[in-house]
Design a protein around this motif. Sequence first.
Motif: not given
Length: 380
Positions: A281-289, A291-293, A308-310
């Motif tokens: 899940c943390c890998n998923f969240a890191a991917y999204d960070i 992704f937003c950048d 979404h990054r936050r």
Amino acid sequence: MEIADIENDVLCEKIINDINAVLTRDPDVTSFEIIPTLSYQNKSPVIHVEHNLGLESWCAKHVYDFSHKTILASKLSGSKYIYNDSLVKYLNCALLINPDVTTFWHIRRQLVEKNKLKIQKEFQFAALVLTKKPKASEAFAYRRWLYPFQSAESIDWSIEIGICDRCADKSLSNYHAWSHRQWVLERASHLLRSEILHTEKFIKKHISDYSCYHYRQFVLQTIFDICYYDKEQNEYNSLRDFINFYLVDGVSSVGEIIQTLLPNIDLNATNEDKLKCFLYCCNFAAYDIKFCDDLKNLFGFRESFENHRRASLRFIVENCMRFNSSVECYQQPPVSKLSKFDYSSNAFLMALKKSEGMLGEQHRKWCSLFLNFDYSDNSD
């Protein structure tokens, strides 16, 4: 009743019969629209082309008023209606034109309970209504009401996801479609992995529609809550890159990632499945960070990117705190305990705190409020 009124009623009855004939003759009608037209043109206003049904706008109000009047006239003393085939055709027209009348959907429910309507046909009708008004909350509610009448083996949840996707695509910020999609996912957890891919595609197409970002956060939290992870995933590249962005001494192996995020964890006393879910899940969240950048670099600042990054950052930080604060990693400590978390015991969180604090005063305030980062010490 005046002659003009009689002629109007006769014309409306003919139009309703034409619509009913199309729905009967073509069970695969996939869309319905009101077609803008200025006036009556001495031809049928019902248009049927390649499984698409249309009604010219000049007559829509008259047809709806006539259908509404006829349905209410079928009501006997008290709260009972005379249930027959003709009532259904008026309900069809009234709801296609205006699907926000709760009473009419309630009548359909009563017809279903009396076995006057077939379940599969009702699913098709509700889907047809949503092609005209993709934010029709009553149509979504009706679909949810219908599902208990089906056997578990006959349910194809991916069809429901497809309807939600089309409605959200057609009408942005569609709260009802995304809420219905959450309801589906709660009953079809096997779709979690595919939803990760589908929501990313939707975001790339509609970068400012925060409804999908919020739903993606729901997907992530659901994955975490049910302790799901991909058993074939042995690398966490997004999470590794995320950590290395903040730390001078980088990490490479999974063991180093665990040691960096959870320096105080006792692996022998840790639930292995929960730990793997945490990493997934943390890998998923890191991917999204990331992704937003990337989206920000392409399209410039959008509030949806920032929010979404936050949310993704908060997920990582809060769960690192929970794992480091728990005697057993699958026990979540109270929020009051998280607020007293000692960041100095975790070099990664200290580095993240310092780096995030450099992103402006507003972001520092957010970090203080939601991540419990204390920036009162100017050295941070």
